[in-house]
Design an enzyme around this catalytic site. Structure first.
Site, PDB file in Angstrom:
ATOM      1  N   LYS A 114       0.829  -1.205   0.000  1.00 31.09           N
ATOM      2  CA  LYS A 114       0.000   0.000   0.000  1.00 31.09           C
ATOM      3  C   LYS A 114       0.861   1.253   0.000  1.00 31.09           C
ATOM      4  O   LYS A 114       0.492   2.261  -0.590  1.00 31.09           O
ATOM      5  CB  LYS A 114      -0.922   0.018   1.222  1.00 31.09           C
ATOM      6  CG  LYS A 114      -2.120  -0.891   1.078  1.00 31.09           C
ATOM      7  CD  LYS A 114      -3.122  -0.633   2.174  1.00 31.09           C
ATOM      8  CE  LYS A 114      -4.317  -1.561   2.055  1.00 31.09           C
ATOM      9  NZ  LYS A 114      -5.243  -1.422   3.180  1.00 31.09           N
ATOM     10  N   LYS A 197      -3.852 -10.921  -7.094  1.00 31.89           N
ATOM     11  CA  LYS A 197      -5.148 -10.938  -6.407  1.00 31.89           C
ATOM     12  C   LYS A 197      -6.168 -10.021  -7.088  1.00 31.89           C
ATOM     13  O   LYS A 197      -5.805  -8.949  -7.562  1.00 31.89           O
ATOM     14  CB  LYS A 197      -4.880 -10.440  -4.969  1.00 31.89           C
ATOM     15  CG  LYS A 197      -6.037 -10.480  -4.037  1.00 31.89           C
ATOM     16  CD  LYS A 197      -5.664  -9.900  -2.665  1.00 31.89           C
ATOM     17  CE  LYS A 197      -5.623  -8.380  -2.664  1.00 31.89           C
ATOM     18  NZ  LYS A 197      -5.562  -7.787  -1.331  1.00 31.89           N
ATOM     19  N   LYS A 200     -10.049  -4.090  -6.368  1.00 33.15           N
ATOM     20  CA  LYS A 200     -10.705  -3.006  -7.118  1.00 33.15           C
ATOM     21  C   LYS A 200      -9.764  -1.826  -7.355  1.00 33.15           C
ATOM     22  O   LYS A 200     -10.081  -0.922  -8.106  1.00 33.15           O
ATOM     23  CB  LYS A 200     -11.988  -2.551  -6.427  1.00 33.15           C
ATOM     24  CG  LYS A 200     -11.769  -1.884  -5.105  1.00 33.15           C
ATOM     25  CD  LYS A 200     -13.059  -1.357  -4.555  1.00 33.15           C
ATOM     26  CE  LYS A 200     -12.901  -1.016  -3.100  1.00 33.15           C
ATOM     27  NZ  LYS A 200     -12.662  -2.169  -2.234  1.00 33.15           N
TER      28      LYS A 200
HETATM   29  P1  TYM Z   1     -10.462  -5.660   3.164  1.00 29.92           P
HETATM   30  O1  TYM Z   1     -11.507  -4.628   3.382  1.00 29.92           O
HETATM   31  O2  TYM Z   1      -9.313  -5.349   2.280  1.00 29.92           O
HETATM   32  O3  TYM Z   1     -11.099  -6.977   2.604  1.00 29.92           O
HETATM   33  C1  TYM Z   1     -12.236  -7.565   3.202  1.00 29.92           C
HETATM   34  C2  TYM Z   1     -12.142  -9.078   3.144  1.00 29.92           C
HETATM   35  O4  TYM Z   1     -12.095  -9.535   1.794  1.00 29.92           O
HETATM   36  C3  TYM Z   1     -11.013 -10.446   1.641  1.00 29.92           C
HETATM   37  N1  TYM Z   1     -10.510 -10.334   0.253  1.00 29.92           N
HETATM   38  C4  TYM Z   1     -10.353 -11.361  -0.586  1.00 29.92           C
HETATM   39  N2  TYM Z   1     -10.600 -12.676  -0.443  1.00 29.92           N
HETATM   40  C5  TYM Z   1     -10.362 -13.486  -1.507  1.00 29.92           C
HETATM   41  N3  TYM Z   1      -9.896 -13.031  -2.685  1.00 29.92           N
HETATM   42  C6  TYM Z   1      -9.636 -11.719  -2.889  1.00 29.92           C
HETATM   43  N4  TYM Z   1      -9.195 -11.294  -4.069  1.00 29.92           N
HETATM   44  C7  TYM Z   1      -9.870 -10.824  -1.802  1.00 29.92           C
HETATM   45  N5  TYM Z   1      -9.738  -9.475  -1.650  1.00 29.92           N
HETATM   46  C8  TYM Z   1     -10.125  -9.203  -0.385  1.00 29.92           C
HETATM   47  C9  TYM Z   1     -10.009 -10.002   2.667  1.00 29.92           C
HETATM   48  O5  TYM Z   1      -9.107 -11.041   2.984  1.00 29.92           O
HETATM   49  C10 TYM Z   1     -10.886  -9.626   3.831  1.00 29.92           C
HETATM   50  O6  TYM Z   1     -11.229 -10.754   4.605  1.00 29.92           O
HETATM   51  N6  TYM Z   1      -7.671  -5.489   7.237  1.00 29.92           N
HETATM   52  C11 TYM Z   1      -8.945  -5.934   6.761  1.00 29.92           C
HETATM   53  C12 TYM Z   1     -10.140  -5.343   7.492  1.00 29.92           C
HETATM   54  C13 TYM Z   1     -10.119  -5.553   8.963  1.00 29.92           C
HETATM   55  C14 TYM Z   1     -10.348  -6.785   9.638  1.00 29.92           C
HETATM   56  C15 TYM Z   1     -10.288  -6.460  11.035  1.00 29.92           C
HETATM   57  C16 TYM Z   1     -10.600  -8.078   9.210  1.00 29.92           C
HETATM   58  C17 TYM Z   1      -9.927  -4.610   9.911  1.00 29.92           C
HETATM   59  N7  TYM Z   1     -10.028  -5.159  11.167  1.00 29.92           N
HETATM   60  C18 TYM Z   1     -10.465  -7.462  11.982  1.00 29.92           C
HETATM   61  C19 TYM Z   1     -10.769  -9.073  10.171  1.00 29.92           C
HETATM   62  C20 TYM Z   1     -10.703  -8.752  11.545  1.00 29.92           C
HETATM   63  C21 TYM Z   1      -9.063  -5.504   5.305  1.00 29.92           C
HETATM   64  O7  TYM Z   1      -8.490  -4.555   4.886  1.00 29.92           O
HETATM   65  O8  TYM Z   1      -9.934  -6.184   4.583  1.00 29.92           O
END
Ligand code: TYM
Length: 332
Positions: A114, A197, A200
């Protein structure tokens, strides 16, 4: 009352969800929600680690909440809330910042990725300590399990390290959470470059499917999906594009990759792509309709997030009180 194990998970309100978010995380939450005492959060505080327009953040937060519910999260059964409504997240985040080392944070691959996308003088301290706030989210609720996609595995590891360190230093306080990363769909890949991966933030719109994409867009994107010149639908690492399409199809249809491969024996990619697109369209249609409906009923959404915050607050305060006492803060 029967004791249920706890799950916690969250997503950032940073625009429309992709099929990766949905299949990698949200669909699993829906499956697990009744079996566990479930907390699902819209992590707006994480979203501001990169610049956000206030009006976009407001809209995205409500949209994400609507997305959760439209995908099948039952707001009467689970605790559904907005992170910034429960101030214990910021408070525990600070305490945990004080037992987390610079070195371990600078090894986080998501931070490296990032921060590459930002001007070097625009990389904030918040982006750097993002995983610590995430650890606070999880540990506040004494979560047993955290259902996420593969890309969050490293953040779960640091959460476990931080929790264990705190427990060692101040005596047992936090449950050490396990990640729940499903076998299929944990990493949905880009439709244009199946070695990276689906995301978006990709500059090529054909590389991702959004939950809001209309049928024509979904068909077009799958038709253009990069495959290979082998021409046989089979499930192996030499055919990452086809493998990704099988994973998507499998996660939606419930069929195993083997079943899918034998169903397409002797058939080409064109038919297969069409069928995958159709399955995705059918999966998304009711979700899209429900999102539209919910966004027209903002009062209903408000009721849900206010009730969720109240419930979350009780659990979170209980943990925070313990933490404050253990580290030597004087109770007021
Ligand atoms: P975020 O918002 O980037 O993504 C949300 C969830 O989607 C999953 N994900 C994917 N899974 C499979 N294939 C993909 N291409 C793909 N892109 C995204 C992510 O693994 C995620 O589960 N840091 C986290 C948000 C967060 C969080 C937490 C999660 C903040 N606090 C506590 C769990 C527990 C995040 O940025 O997810």
């Amino acid at each position: 009352m029967e004791y249920k194990k706890v799950i916690f998970s969250g997503m950032q309100p940073s625009g429309f969800l992709t099929l990766g978010n949905y299949l990698g995380a949200l669909k699993n939450w829906v499956k697990l929600q009744n079996e566990y005492d479930s907390y699902f959060c819209v992590v707006d505080m994480h979203a501001i680690t990169v610049p956000k327009e206030p009006k976009d953040l407001r809209r995205n937060t409500l949209e994400l909440l609507a997305n959760y519910i439209a995908s099948g999260i039952n707001p009467d059964e689970v605790t559904l809330f907005i992170q910034s409504h429960v101030s214990a997240h910021a408070e525990l985040g600070w305490v945990l910042n004080c037992i987390t080392y610079n070195g371990e944070l600078s090894r986080m691959t998501q931070f490296k990725d990032k921060s590459k996308k930002q001007e070097s003088n625009a990389i904030t301290a918040g982006l750097f300590t993002y995983p610590v706030l995430m650890a606070a989210d999880i540990l506040l609720y004494q979560a047993d399990l955290v259902p996420v996609g593969e890309d969050q595995r490293q953040h779960l590891e640091i959460t476990r390290d931080i929790a264990a360190r705190f427990n060692n230093r101040y005596s047992d306080t936090f449950k050490i959470p396990d990640p729940f990363i499903a076998k299929e769909g944990a990493k949905i890949m880009s439709l244009q470059d199946p070695t990276s991966k689906m995301s978006k933030s990709d500059s090529n719109e054909n590389s991702f499917i959004l939950i809001k994409d209309d049928p024509d867009t979904v068909i077009r994107k799958f038709k253009r999906a990069v495959t290979d010149s082998i021409g046989v639908v089979s499930y192996n690492d030499e055919q990452p594009g086809v493998k990704n399409l099988i994973n998507i199809y499998s996660k939606i249809s419930g069929k195993t990759p083997d079943e899918i491969v034998s169903a397409y024996d002797g058939k080409g990619y064109a038919q297969f792509k069409e069928d995958v697109a159709e399955a995705v369209i059918n999966e998304l249609k009711p979700i899209q309709e429900k999102i539209d409906y919910l966004l027209k009923n903002k009062d209903y959404l408000e009721k849900i997030y206010l009730a969720g915050a109240q419930k979350a607050e009780i659990a979170a305060r209980k943990t925070l009180r313990k933490v404050y006492k253990k580290i030597g803060f004087i109770p007021k």
